[in-house]
Design a protein around this motif. Structure first.
Motif, PDB file in Angstrom:
ATOM      1  N   ARG A   1       0.854  -1.191   0.000  1.00 57.13           N
ATOM      2  CA  ARG A   1       0.000   0.000   0.000  1.00 57.13           C
ATOM      3  C   ARG A   1       0.885   1.234   0.000  1.00 57.13           C
ATOM      4  O   ARG A   1       1.791   1.366   0.823  1.00 57.13           O
ATOM      5  CB  ARG A   1      -0.909   0.007   1.221  1.00 57.13           C
ATOM      6  CG  ARG A   1      -2.070   0.984   1.034  1.00 57.13           C
ATOM      7  CD  ARG A   1      -3.088   0.852   2.131  1.00 57.13           C
ATOM      8  NE  ARG A   1      -2.979   2.060   2.931  1.00 57.13           N
ATOM      9  CZ  ARG A   1      -3.195   2.140   4.214  1.00 57.13           C
ATOM     10  NH1 ARG A   1      -3.538   1.085   4.897  1.00 57.13           N
ATOM     11  NH2 ARG A   1      -3.077   3.283   4.830  1.00 57.13           N
ATOM     12  N   THR A   7       0.888   5.490   0.079  1.00 56.93           N
ATOM     13  CA  THR A   7       0.083   6.653   0.437  1.00 56.93           C
ATOM     14  C   THR A   7       0.787   7.926  -0.017  1.00 56.93           C
ATOM     15  O   THR A   7       1.958   7.921  -0.349  1.00 56.93           O
ATOM     16  CB  THR A   7      -0.176   6.719   1.952  1.00 56.93           C
ATOM     17  OG1 THR A   7       1.082   6.807   2.630  1.00 56.93           O
ATOM     18  CG2 THR A   7      -0.936   5.497   2.447  1.00 56.93           C
ATOM     19  N   ARG A  62      -7.628   2.795  -3.690  1.00 60.06           N
ATOM     20  CA  ARG A  62      -8.478   2.540  -2.520  1.00 60.06           C
ATOM     21  C   ARG A  62      -9.271   3.804  -2.208  1.00 60.06           C
ATOM     22  O   ARG A  62      -8.854   4.910  -2.553  1.00 60.06           O
ATOM     23  CB  ARG A  62      -7.606   2.153  -1.320  1.00 60.06           C
ATOM     24  CG  ARG A  62      -6.937   0.804  -1.489  1.00 60.06           C
ATOM     25  CD  ARG A  62      -5.988   0.490  -0.342  1.00 60.06           C
ATOM     26  NE  ARG A  62      -6.552   0.803   0.950  1.00 60.06           N
ATOM     27  CZ  ARG A  62      -6.953  -0.111   1.842  1.00 60.06           C
ATOM     28  NH1 ARG A  62      -6.832  -1.383   1.573  1.00 60.06           N
ATOM     29  NH2 ARG A  62      -7.435   0.257   3.003  1.00 60.06           N
ATOM     30  N   GLY A  63     -10.380   3.626  -1.544  1.00 62.52           N
ATOM     31  CA  GLY A  63     -11.249   4.740  -1.207  1.00 62.52           C
ATOM     32  C   GLY A  63     -10.615   5.771  -0.298  1.00 62.52           C
ATOM     33  O   GLY A  63     -11.051   6.927  -0.261  1.00 62.52           O
ATOM     34  N   ASP A  64      -9.569   5.394   0.428  1.00 61.68           N
ATOM     35  CA  ASP A  64      -8.907   6.329   1.351  1.00 61.68           C
ATOM     36  C   ASP A  64      -7.837   7.180   0.671  1.00 61.68           C
ATOM     37  O   ASP A  64      -7.116   7.925   1.328  1.00 61.68           O
ATOM     38  CB  ASP A  64      -8.316   5.568   2.541  1.00 61.68           C
ATOM     39  CG  ASP A  64      -7.198   4.603   2.157  1.00 61.68           C
ATOM     40  OD1 ASP A  64      -6.842   4.511   0.962  1.00 61.68           O
ATOM     41  OD2 ASP A  64      -6.687   3.917   3.065  1.00 61.68           O
ATOM     42  N   SER A 104      -5.222   5.962  -1.074  1.00 68.92           N
ATOM     43  CA  SER A 104      -3.986   5.213  -1.281  1.00 68.92           C
ATOM     44  C   SER A 104      -4.117   4.306  -2.503  1.00 68.92           C
ATOM     45  O   SER A 104      -5.188   4.190  -3.102  1.00 68.92           O
ATOM     46  CB  SER A 104      -3.648   4.383  -0.034  1.00 68.92           C
ATOM     47  OG  SER A 104      -4.610   3.358   0.172  1.00 68.92           O
TER      48      SER A 104
END
Length: 92
Positions: free
Chosen positions: A9, A11, A39-41, A43
């Motif tokens: 992952r 970020t 990803r929804g966040d 990242s």
């Protein structure tokens, strides 16, 4: 040749900068298989598998990303190489 796999992952500024397409190209060039997705966040997540040296090189490269990206952190988690699909896909 030992094969390994990681769930990775990244970020930072990694969406909207062609990170997934870049990751697909890098992975294919290194002979890796797996996938990458946003990803929804905010990242980007990837599942990568292949020869140990190539996977480690990809994890290192993901810390830089394409030119417009600004990666702040990269997390890895070991995964089962047998569970990683053939080819390398960009997932939605």
């Amino acid at each position: 040749m030992k094969e390994i796999a990681y769930r990775v992952r990244a970020t930072g500024r990694v969406q909207g900068v062609a990170y997934r397409a870049w990751a697909q190209g890098q992975s294919r060039a290194l002979g890796l298989r797996g996938w990458v997705r946003n990803r929804g966040d905010g990242s980007v997540e990837a599942l990568i598998a292949g020869p140990e040296a190539a996977v480690e090189a990809m994890v290192t490269a993901m810390g830089e990303g394409p030119g417009a990206a600004r990666v702040t952190d990269v997390w890895t988690e070991p995964a089962d190489p047998a569970a990683v699909p053939a080819g390398f896909a960009v997932r939605a």
